[in-house]
Design a protein around this motif. Sequence first.
Motif, PDB file in Angstrom:
ATOM      1  N   SER A 129     -13.057 -35.165 -51.008  1.00 47.76           N
ATOM      2  CA  SER A 129     -13.286 -34.913 -52.357  1.00 47.76           C
ATOM      3  C   SER A 129     -13.577 -36.198 -53.011  1.00 47.76           C
ATOM      4  CB  SER A 129     -11.561 -34.865 -52.762  1.00 47.76           C
ATOM      5  OG  SER A 129     -11.459 -35.063 -54.138  1.00 47.76           O
ATOM      6  N   SER A 130     -14.655 -36.082 -54.103  1.00 47.33           N
ATOM      7  CA  SER A 130     -15.108 -37.305 -54.641  1.00 47.33           C
ATOM      8  C   SER A 130     -13.834 -37.718 -55.522  1.00 47.33           C
ATOM      9  CB  SER A 130     -16.297 -36.717 -55.525  1.00 47.33           C
ATOM     10  OG  SER A 130     -15.851 -35.770 -56.503  1.00 47.33           O
ATOM     11  N   ALA A 131     -13.173 -36.989 -55.958  1.00 47.29           N
ATOM     12  CA  ALA A 131     -12.122 -37.756 -56.940  1.00 47.29           C
ATOM     13  C   ALA A 131     -11.135 -38.593 -55.965  1.00 47.29           C
ATOM     14  CB  ALA A 131     -11.207 -36.814 -57.413  1.00 47.29           C
ATOM     15  N   GLY A 132     -10.835 -38.206 -54.578  1.00 45.99           N
ATOM     16  CA  GLY A 132      -9.607 -38.777 -53.920  1.00 45.99           C
ATOM     17  C   GLY A 132     -10.250 -39.436 -52.654  1.00 45.99           C
TER      18      GLY A 132
ATOM     19  N   PRO B 144      12.109 -26.455 -39.805  1.00 41.60           N
ATOM     20  CA  PRO B 144      12.229 -26.279 -38.207  1.00 41.60           C
ATOM     21  C   PRO B 144      12.173 -27.971 -37.808  1.00 41.60           C
ATOM     22  CG  PRO B 144      10.045 -25.777 -39.131  1.00 41.60           C
ATOM     23  CD  PRO B 144      10.806 -25.874 -40.238  1.00 41.60           C
ATOM     24  N   PHE B 145      11.865 -28.987 -38.551  1.00 35.08           N
ATOM     25  CA  PHE B 145      11.669 -30.526 -38.120  1.00 35.08           C
ATOM     26  C   PHE B 145      12.362 -31.128 -38.824  1.00 35.08           C
ATOM     27  CE2 PHE B 145       7.729 -27.923 -37.107  1.00 35.08           C
ATOM     28  CZ  PHE B 145       7.798 -27.622 -35.815  1.00 35.08           C
ATOM     29  N   ARG B 146      13.005 -32.430 -38.399  1.00 36.89           N
ATOM     30  CA  ARG B 146      13.678 -33.150 -38.931  1.00 36.89           C
ATOM     31  C   ARG B 146      12.880 -34.225 -39.760  1.00 36.89           C
ATOM     32  NH1 ARG B 146      18.129 -36.001 -40.822  1.00 36.89           N
ATOM     33  NH2 ARG B 146      18.023 -38.318 -40.421  1.00 36.89           N
ATOM     34  N   GLU B 147      11.782 -34.694 -39.300  1.00 41.13           N
ATOM     35  CA  GLU B 147      11.023 -35.898 -39.854  1.00 41.13           C
ATOM     36  C   GLU B 147       9.907 -35.175 -40.488  1.00 41.13           C
ATOM     37  OE1 GLU B 147      12.013 -39.154 -40.215  1.00 41.13           O
ATOM     38  OE2 GLU B 147      13.888 -38.745 -39.132  1.00 41.13           O
ATOM     39  N   ILE B 148       9.766 -35.241 -41.711  1.00 44.43           N
ATOM     40  CA  ILE B 148       8.512 -34.757 -42.427  1.00 44.43           C
ATOM     41  C   ILE B 148       8.102 -35.883 -43.473  1.00 44.43           C
ATOM     42  CG2 ILE B 148       7.792 -32.737 -43.944  1.00 44.43           C
ATOM     43  CD1 ILE B 148      10.386 -31.452 -43.054  1.00 44.43           C
ATOM     44  N   ASP B 149       6.703 -35.819 -43.360  1.00 45.74           N
ATOM     45  CA  ASP B 149       5.997 -37.019 -44.239  1.00 45.74           C
ATOM     46  C   ASP B 149       5.957 -36.294 -45.521  1.00 45.74           C
ATOM     47  OD1 ASP B 149       5.578 -38.952 -42.279  1.00 45.74           O
ATOM     48  OD2 ASP B 149       3.899 -37.845 -41.541  1.00 45.74           O
ATOM     49  N   LEU B 150       5.255 -35.059 -45.878  1.00 44.79           N
ATOM     50  CA  LEU B 150       5.113 -34.551 -47.094  1.00 44.79           C
ATOM     51  C   LEU B 150       5.537 -32.962 -46.864  1.00 44.79           C
ATOM     52  CD1 LEU B 150       3.780 -34.352 -49.964  1.00 44.79           C
ATOM     53  CD2 LEU B 150       1.509 -33.584 -48.755  1.00 44.79           C
ATOM     54  N   LEU B 151       6.251 -32.591 -48.025  1.00 43.71           N
ATOM     55  CA  LEU B 151       6.815 -31.212 -48.022  1.00 43.71           C
ATOM     56  C   LEU B 151       6.294 -30.535 -49.299  1.00 43.71           C
ATOM     57  CD1 LEU B 151       8.455 -28.803 -47.024  1.00 43.71           C
ATOM     58  CD2 LEU B 151      10.192 -29.801 -48.943  1.00 43.71           C
ATOM     59  N   ILE B 152       5.269 -29.574 -48.920  1.00 43.21           N
ATOM     60  CA  ILE B 152       4.516 -29.246 -50.371  1.00 43.21           C
ATOM     61  C   ILE B 152       5.320 -27.622 -50.687  1.00 43.21           C
ATOM     62  CG2 ILE B 152       2.487 -27.832 -51.040  1.00 43.21           C
ATOM     63  CD1 ILE B 152       0.974 -29.466 -48.746  1.00 43.21           C
ATOM     64  N   VAL B 153       5.916 -27.607 -51.651  1.00 46.47           N
ATOM     65  CA  VAL B 153       6.927 -26.373 -52.403  1.00 46.47           C
ATOM     66  C   VAL B 153       6.023 -25.662 -53.327  1.00 46.47           C
ATOM     67  CG1 VAL B 153       9.092 -25.800 -53.404  1.00 46.47           C
ATOM     68  CG2 VAL B 153       8.748 -27.859 -51.951  1.00 46.47           C
ATOM     69  N   ASP B 154       5.852 -24.610 -53.094  1.00 47.80           N
ATOM     70  CA  ASP B 154       4.852 -23.837 -53.860  1.00 47.80           C
ATOM     71  C   ASP B 154       5.514 -23.558 -55.324  1.00 47.80           C
ATOM     72  OD1 ASP B 154       3.027 -23.600 -52.190  1.00 47.80           O
ATOM     73  OD2 ASP B 154       3.295 -21.307 -51.617  1.00 47.80           O
TER      74      ASP B 154
ATOM     75  N   ALA C 200      -3.249 -34.149 -55.519  1.00 49.18           N
ATOM     76  CA  ALA C 200      -1.787 -34.632 -55.255  1.00 49.18           C
ATOM     77  C   ALA C 200      -1.771 -34.690 -53.768  1.00 49.18           C
ATOM     78  CB  ALA C 200      -0.970 -33.314 -55.943  1.00 49.18           C
ATOM     79  N   ILE C 201      -1.994 -34.147 -53.117  1.00 52.03           N
ATOM     80  CA  ILE C 201      -1.870 -34.160 -51.681  1.00 52.03           C
ATOM     81  C   ILE C 201      -2.234 -35.469 -51.162  1.00 52.03           C
ATOM     82  CG2 ILE C 201      -2.530 -33.245 -49.449  1.00 52.03           C
ATOM     83  CD1 ILE C 201      -2.253 -30.338 -50.619  1.00 52.03           C
ATOM     84  N   GLN C 202      -3.814 -35.838 -51.533  1.00 51.68           N
ATOM     85  CA  GLN C 202      -4.299 -36.730 -51.101  1.00 51.68           C
ATOM     86  C   GLN C 202      -3.543 -37.925 -51.791  1.00 51.68           C
ATOM     87  OE1 GLN C 202      -8.377 -36.334 -52.487  1.00 51.68           O
ATOM     88  NE2 GLN C 202      -8.950 -35.584 -50.576  1.00 51.68           N
ATOM     89  N   GLU C 203      -3.262 -38.256 -52.621  1.00 46.69           N
ATOM     90  CA  GLU C 203      -2.387 -39.396 -53.422  1.00 46.69           C
ATOM     91  C   GLU C 203      -1.221 -39.426 -52.626  1.00 46.69           C
ATOM     92  OE1 GLU C 203      -3.624 -41.777 -55.557  1.00 46.69           O
ATOM     93  OE2 GLU C 203      -5.408 -40.512 -54.923  1.00 46.69           O
ATOM     94  N   ALA C 204      -0.409 -38.505 -52.208  1.00 45.22           N
ATOM     95  CA  ALA C 204       0.955 -38.297 -51.615  1.00 45.22           C
ATOM     96  C   ALA C 204       0.654 -38.898 -50.159  1.00 45.22           C
ATOM     97  CB  ALA C 204       1.381 -37.011 -51.551  1.00 45.22           C
ATOM     98  N   LEU C 205      -0.160 -38.650 -49.593  1.00 42.26           N
ATOM     99  CA  LEU C 205      -0.418 -39.053 -48.254  1.00 42.26           C
ATOM    100  C   LEU C 205      -0.731 -40.511 -48.119  1.00 42.26           C
ATOM    101  CD1 LEU C 205      -2.136 -35.967 -46.262  1.00 42.26           C
ATOM    102  CD2 LEU C 205       0.307 -36.821 -46.579  1.00 42.26           C
ATOM    103  N   LYS C 206      -1.286 -41.244 -49.142  1.00 40.61           N
ATOM    104  CA  LYS C 206      -1.299 -42.566 -49.389  1.00 40.61           C
ATOM    105  C   LYS C 206      -0.135 -43.158 -49.300  1.00 40.61           C
ATOM    106  CE  LYS C 206      -5.843 -42.448 -52.048  1.00 40.61           C
ATOM    107  NZ  LYS C 206      -6.428 -42.851 -53.403  1.00 40.61           N
TER     108      LYS C 206
ATOM    109  N   VAL D 270      -0.444 -44.137 -41.616  1.00 40.40           N
ATOM    110  CA  VAL D 270      -0.587 -43.031 -40.802  1.00 40.40           C
ATOM    111  C   VAL D 270      -2.047 -42.208 -41.381  1.00 40.40           C
ATOM    112  CG1 VAL D 270       0.303 -40.608 -40.013  1.00 40.40           C
ATOM    113  CG2 VAL D 270       1.713 -42.621 -40.414  1.00 40.40           C
ATOM    114  N   PRO D 271      -2.792 -41.911 -40.490  1.00 37.11           N
ATOM    115  CA  PRO D 271      -4.383 -41.239 -40.884  1.00 37.11           C
ATOM    116  C   PRO D 271      -3.676 -40.023 -41.376  1.00 37.11           C
ATOM    117  CG  PRO D 271      -4.480 -42.069 -38.636  1.00 37.11           C
ATOM    118  CD  PRO D 271      -3.120 -42.319 -38.850  1.00 37.11           C
TER     119      PRO D 271
END
Length: 443
Positions: A16-19, A267-277, A373-379, A384-385
């Motif tokens: 993404s050129s923006a992110g 299903p898992f306890r440790e989550i880095d990012l939850l995306i809710v539609d 939004a996803i790219q910024e959240a993962l920063k 973590v890559p």
Amino acid sequence: MDLHPLPNHQNSRSQSSAGGEYQLPRMARLKQQFQRPQEPDLRQAVFRELAALHLEKKIAPGQTVAITAGSRGISGIDVIIKGVVEFIQSLDGLPFIIPAMGSHGGATAEGQLAVLAGYGITPATMGCEIRSSMATSVVGETMDGIPIHVDQHALAADHVLVVNRIKPHTGFVGEIESGLHKMLLIGLGKHLGATVYHQAIVRSSFRKIWQEVAPIVISKAKVLAGLGIVENAFDETALIAGVPVEEFAEKEAELLKLAKAYLPRLPFREIDLLIVDQIGKNISGTGMDTNIVGRKYNDHAATPQDDVSIRRIFVRGLTAATHGNATGIGIAEFTNHRTVASIDREITQINCVTASHPTGAMIPASYQTDRQAIQEALKTIGWVPPHLAKVIQIRDTLHLGELLVSEAFAPELIKHDQIQQMTDWEEMEFDQDDNLRDLLPGE
């Protein structure tokens, strides 16, 4: 997990050129297995349970019975309420429906009628009147001087029959959480009652308040009985139970244990990012169920009492049935511009302030596209890559039977015999506008 500098994939589909240019995680669709008890015939279940209460001994021909109908998105609520109406009519009683809500529908009589209409509950479909008003009368007070408000239409009826779903509350904790007692207080208390009870709970507890308020409401409003609804993990009616008024506390506590056992889980306890539609009042009182996302005690961090730990939440949209009420959007850290544009801020703020939860109305960091939004959240999840991040996408917190999870969870899948992997690992699927595809068909 070995950590490496963020990769630079020149040919990645996730550029993404923006992110910046880096690879987002690959995802696979999973199917979860949950208990699935289900009432096969809702109308028959309503008649069965109400008949067992022998209400013919309490309702004289021609007497009025007010039936509560709340704002939550209860599965089959139109069929259930109509069943109650028809049962009362079979006893020659005169039923009518009350929108039993606090500040929902913008805290107006017209708005609350519109909420019920969205669930298929209208005078034409139900075969009886719906009497909607925000007017209450004070019928007593607690030991601390808290006024006890009750809907005036309910007080004018010969009897009141309380109907509500029983489930874990998104903020209260105890043997009684969200159910018949909450309907007695918050529902029949309307906006004024909901406001004072939530204010009182801030410095007290829901348990103390309901123990003092409920007996007075039951007496003054001439509460006849209750009908408790328990749902399974697939947003279906698992059980309908008639509850004698003298057994409200005991029976509701029993039904709450069942509701907790049927609650869907991530299903898992440790989550880095939850995306809710989507989030909305028809999904949960807080838009997304804090029992599911692990934000019950703190809006933006898991506590030892939570079952799941999620570092960041990205909300992609609101349900149509929430009518712009974005209560709970403030629990997320990230969203997109189109979600923000769909928020009715006045209705959202009224609801959150009434519930003494102003942070629930706060607007998260917002971006033009889902990819951004996803790219910024993962920063913000730590060193973590992005392609190794633990990401989950869900439709909403009511529908967890199918979900997308990132490849970082692959080693944990072998530990779960109740999970089926339905697809191979694939790149995140974005449309031409760089927005994610919905996990499941919408409303």
